[in-house]
Design a protein around this motif. Structure first.
Motif, PDB file in Angstrom:
ATOM      1  N   VAL A  90      10.377  51.999 -64.105  1.00 15.60           N
ATOM      2  CA  VAL A  90      11.094  50.936 -63.456  1.00 15.60           C
ATOM      3  C   VAL A  90       9.934  50.259 -62.474  1.00 15.60           C
ATOM      4  CG1 VAL A  90      13.850  51.492 -63.716  1.00 15.60           C
ATOM      5  CG2 VAL A  90      12.177  52.622 -61.931  1.00 15.60           C
ATOM      6  N   ASP A  91       9.300  51.021 -62.074  1.00 19.94           N
ATOM      7  CA  ASP A  91       8.203  50.704 -61.090  1.00 19.94           C
ATOM      8  C   ASP A  91       6.858  50.766 -61.716  1.00 19.94           C
ATOM      9  OD1 ASP A  91       6.602  49.733 -58.809  1.00 19.94           O
ATOM     10  OD2 ASP A  91       7.079  51.478 -57.826  1.00 19.94           O
ATOM     11  N   PHE A  92       5.960  49.974 -62.187  1.00 15.30           N
ATOM     12  CA  PHE A  92       4.747  49.828 -62.878  1.00 15.30           C
ATOM     13  C   PHE A  92       3.852  48.719 -62.507  1.00 15.30           C
ATOM     14  CE2 PHE A  92       8.142  48.548 -65.769  1.00 15.30           C
ATOM     15  CZ  PHE A  92       7.418  47.234 -66.273  1.00 15.30           C
ATOM     16  N   THR A  93       2.589  48.948 -62.918  1.00 17.53           N
ATOM     17  CA  THR A  93       1.915  48.052 -63.037  1.00 17.53           C
ATOM     18  C   THR A  93       1.228  48.014 -64.496  1.00 17.53           C
ATOM     19  OG1 THR A  93      -0.022  49.348 -62.371  1.00 17.53           O
ATOM     20  CG2 THR A  93       1.055  47.862 -60.760  1.00 17.53           C
ATOM     21  N   ILE A  94       1.098  46.611 -64.988  1.00 15.31           N
ATOM     22  CA  ILE A  94       0.594  46.484 -66.473  1.00 15.31           C
ATOM     23  C   ILE A  94      -0.321  45.507 -66.499  1.00 15.31           C
ATOM     24  CG2 ILE A  94       2.714  44.871 -66.904  1.00 15.31           C
ATOM     25  CD1 ILE A  94       2.863  46.468 -69.851  1.00 15.31           C
ATOM     26  N   LYS A  95      -1.077  45.642 -67.499  1.00 12.96           N
ATOM     27  CA  LYS A  95      -2.183  44.511 -67.738  1.00 12.96           C
ATOM     28  C   LYS A  95      -2.694  44.567 -69.133  1.00 12.96           C
ATOM     29  CE  LYS A  95      -5.551  47.326 -65.339  1.00 12.96           C
ATOM     30  NZ  LYS A  95      -6.240  47.572 -64.195  1.00 12.96           N
ATOM     31  N   PRO A  96      -2.993  43.532 -69.798  1.00 10.48           N
ATOM     32  CA  PRO A  96      -3.409  43.469 -71.020  1.00 10.48           C
ATOM     33  C   PRO A  96      -4.872  44.001 -71.271  1.00 10.48           C
ATOM     34  CG  PRO A  96      -3.583  41.324 -70.323  1.00 10.48           C
ATOM     35  CD  PRO A  96      -3.130  42.094 -69.112  1.00 10.48           C
ATOM     36  N   VAL A  97      -5.126  44.615 -72.342  1.00  5.34           N
ATOM     37  CA  VAL A  97      -6.605  45.179 -72.710  1.00  5.34           C
ATOM     38  C   VAL A  97      -7.103  44.054 -73.710  1.00  5.34           C
ATOM     39  CG1 VAL A  97      -7.832  47.006 -73.843  1.00  5.34           C
ATOM     40  CG2 VAL A  97      -5.900  47.480 -72.327  1.00  5.34           C
ATOM     41  N   CYS A  98      -6.489  44.171 -74.883  1.00  3.15           N
ATOM     42  CA  CYS A  98      -7.165  43.202 -75.812  1.00  3.15           C
ATOM     43  C   CYS A  98      -6.163  43.073 -76.985  1.00  3.15           C
ATOM     44  CB  CYS A  98      -8.260  43.633 -76.285  1.00  3.15           C
ATOM     45  SG  CYS A  98      -8.229  45.444 -77.324  1.00  3.15           S
ATOM     46  N   ALA A  99      -6.235  41.966 -78.043  1.00  6.44           N
ATOM     47  CA  ALA A  99      -5.370  42.065 -79.140  1.00  6.44           C
ATOM     48  C   ALA A  99      -6.152  42.735 -80.217  1.00  6.44           C
ATOM     49  CB  ALA A  99      -5.634  40.633 -79.596  1.00  6.44           C
ATOM     50  N   GLU A 150     -10.123  52.421 -77.883  1.00 13.58           N
ATOM     51  CA  GLU A 150     -10.582  51.162 -77.559  1.00 13.58           C
ATOM     52  C   GLU A 150     -10.476  50.670 -76.107  1.00 13.58           C
ATOM     53  OE1 GLU A 150     -12.684  47.332 -78.154  1.00 13.58           O
ATOM     54  OE2 GLU A 150     -12.603  49.101 -79.246  1.00 13.58           O
ATOM     55  N   ALA A 151      -9.274  51.202 -75.596  1.00 17.18           N
ATOM     56  CA  ALA A 151      -9.012  50.906 -74.044  1.00 17.18           C
ATOM     57  C   ALA A 151     -10.021  51.703 -73.219  1.00 17.18           C
ATOM     58  CB  ALA A 151      -7.460  51.325 -73.840  1.00 17.18           C
ATOM     59  N   GLN A 152     -10.421  53.016 -73.672  1.00 17.76           N
ATOM     60  CA  GLN A 152     -11.118  53.565 -73.015  1.00 17.76           C
ATOM     61  C   GLN A 152     -12.587  53.144 -72.946  1.00 17.76           C
ATOM     62  OE1 GLN A 152     -10.573  57.570 -75.235  1.00 17.76           O
ATOM     63  NE2 GLN A 152      -9.580  58.416 -73.253  1.00 17.76           N
ATOM     64  N   LYS A 153     -12.973  52.673 -74.216  1.00 15.47           N
ATOM     65  CA  LYS A 153     -14.322  51.857 -74.275  1.00 15.47           C
ATOM     66  C   LYS A 153     -14.469  50.795 -73.333  1.00 15.47           C
ATOM     67  CE  LYS A 153     -15.797  49.278 -77.985  1.00 15.47           C
ATOM     68  NZ  LYS A 153     -15.983  49.082 -79.332  1.00 15.47           N
ATOM     69  N   ARG A 154     -13.488  50.070 -73.249  1.00 15.59           N
ATOM     70  CA  ARG A 154     -13.318  48.838 -72.248  1.00 15.59           C
ATOM     71  C   ARG A 154     -13.184  49.183 -70.963  1.00 15.59           C
ATOM     72  NH1 ARG A 154     -11.834  43.653 -75.468  1.00 15.59           N
ATOM     73  NH2 ARG A 154     -12.257  43.858 -77.575  1.00 15.59           N
ATOM     74  N   VAL A 168      -8.291  49.118 -88.398  1.00 15.66           N
ATOM     75  CA  VAL A 168      -7.695  48.614 -87.218  1.00 15.66           C
ATOM     76  C   VAL A 168      -9.031  47.629 -86.443  1.00 15.66           C
ATOM     77  CG1 VAL A 168      -6.741  49.025 -84.801  1.00 15.66           C
ATOM     78  CG2 VAL A 168      -6.270  50.558 -86.746  1.00 15.66           C
ATOM     79  N   LYS A 169      -8.569  46.576 -86.121  1.00 16.20           N
ATOM     80  CA  LYS A 169      -9.712  45.614 -85.617  1.00 16.20           C
ATOM     81  C   LYS A 169      -9.298  45.277 -84.315  1.00 16.20           C
ATOM     82  CE  LYS A 169     -10.914  43.464 -89.807  1.00 16.20           C
ATOM     83  NZ  LYS A 169     -10.825  42.035 -90.662  1.00 16.20           N
ATOM     84  N   PHE A 170     -10.332  44.896 -83.402  1.00 16.28           N
ATOM     85  CA  PHE A 170      -9.832  44.465 -82.012  1.00 16.28           C
ATOM     86  C   PHE A 170     -10.552  42.998 -81.582  1.00 16.28           C
ATOM     87  CE2 PHE A 170      -9.764  48.967 -82.253  1.00 16.28           C
ATOM     88  CZ  PHE A 170      -8.533  49.388 -81.652  1.00 16.28           C
ATOM     89  N   TYR A 171      -9.861  42.460 -80.906  1.00 18.47           N
ATOM     90  CA  TYR A 171     -10.349  40.932 -80.559  1.00 18.47           C
ATOM     91  C   TYR A 171     -10.074  40.805 -79.065  1.00 18.47           C
ATOM     92  CZ  TYR A 171      -8.896  40.975 -85.454  1.00 18.47           C
ATOM     93  OH  TYR A 171      -8.782  40.946 -86.656  1.00 18.47           O
TER      94      TYR A 171
END
Length: 144
Positions: free
Chosen positions: A67-76, A137-141, A4-7
């Motif tokens: 149905v009600d949420f906020t969402i945001k990208p972390v990484c590829a 990875e999400a925690q690390k970021r 698994v790699k992250f970008y």
């Protein structure tokens, strides 16, 4: 063996999956598929004509009832190696990792049997070689 790699960035045309690490009121949100005894992070395939963000929103709603949420990208990210999706050891698939904070839910109308809300990460993963690494990875970021 899976790798698994992250970008920070990836060409949009490569992104086939959206995975959404979710919390609600500070608790982790995990899904249980009707055909499995394990749990997983919401996510799935991008459909034709859909942006990767649209795929993430759709999958989050389908798999959790959000149905009600906020969402945001972390990484590829990419997964290289033989999996249910990758037929050969050299195959590599790409996706986008998101985080979401879910404020309200409705009934789930999908292949998901139920969701659980928990203070702790689960032990019985559907994808134990992939999804814990995505959360790390999400925690690390600094996203969760």
């Amino acid at each position: 063996m899976l790798e698994v790699k992250f970008y920070d960035n990836a060409d949009d045309s490569l992104l086939k999956f959206a995975v959404i690490i979710s919390k609600s009121n500070g608790k982790w949100v995990f899904c249980k598929h009707k055909e499995r005894e394990t749990y997983e992070v919401p996510g799935g395939h991008r459909e034709k004509g859909e942006s990767i963000l649209e795929a993430a929103k759709r999958e989050l709603k389908e798999e959790t009832g959000a149905v009600d949420f906020t969402i945001k990208p972390v990484c590829a990210y990419s997964v290289k190696g033989k999996t249910r999706v990758n037929k050969n050891a050299d195959d590599e698939t790409f996706g986008m990792l998101f985080v979401a904070d879910i404020h309200s839910f409705e009934e789930i109308r999908s292949e998901i049997e139920k969701i659980i809300l928990t203070d702790e990460l689960i032990d019985n993963w559907t994808y134990p070689l992939i999804q814990p690494k995505l959360i790390q990875e999400a925690q690390k970021r600094g996203f969760v």
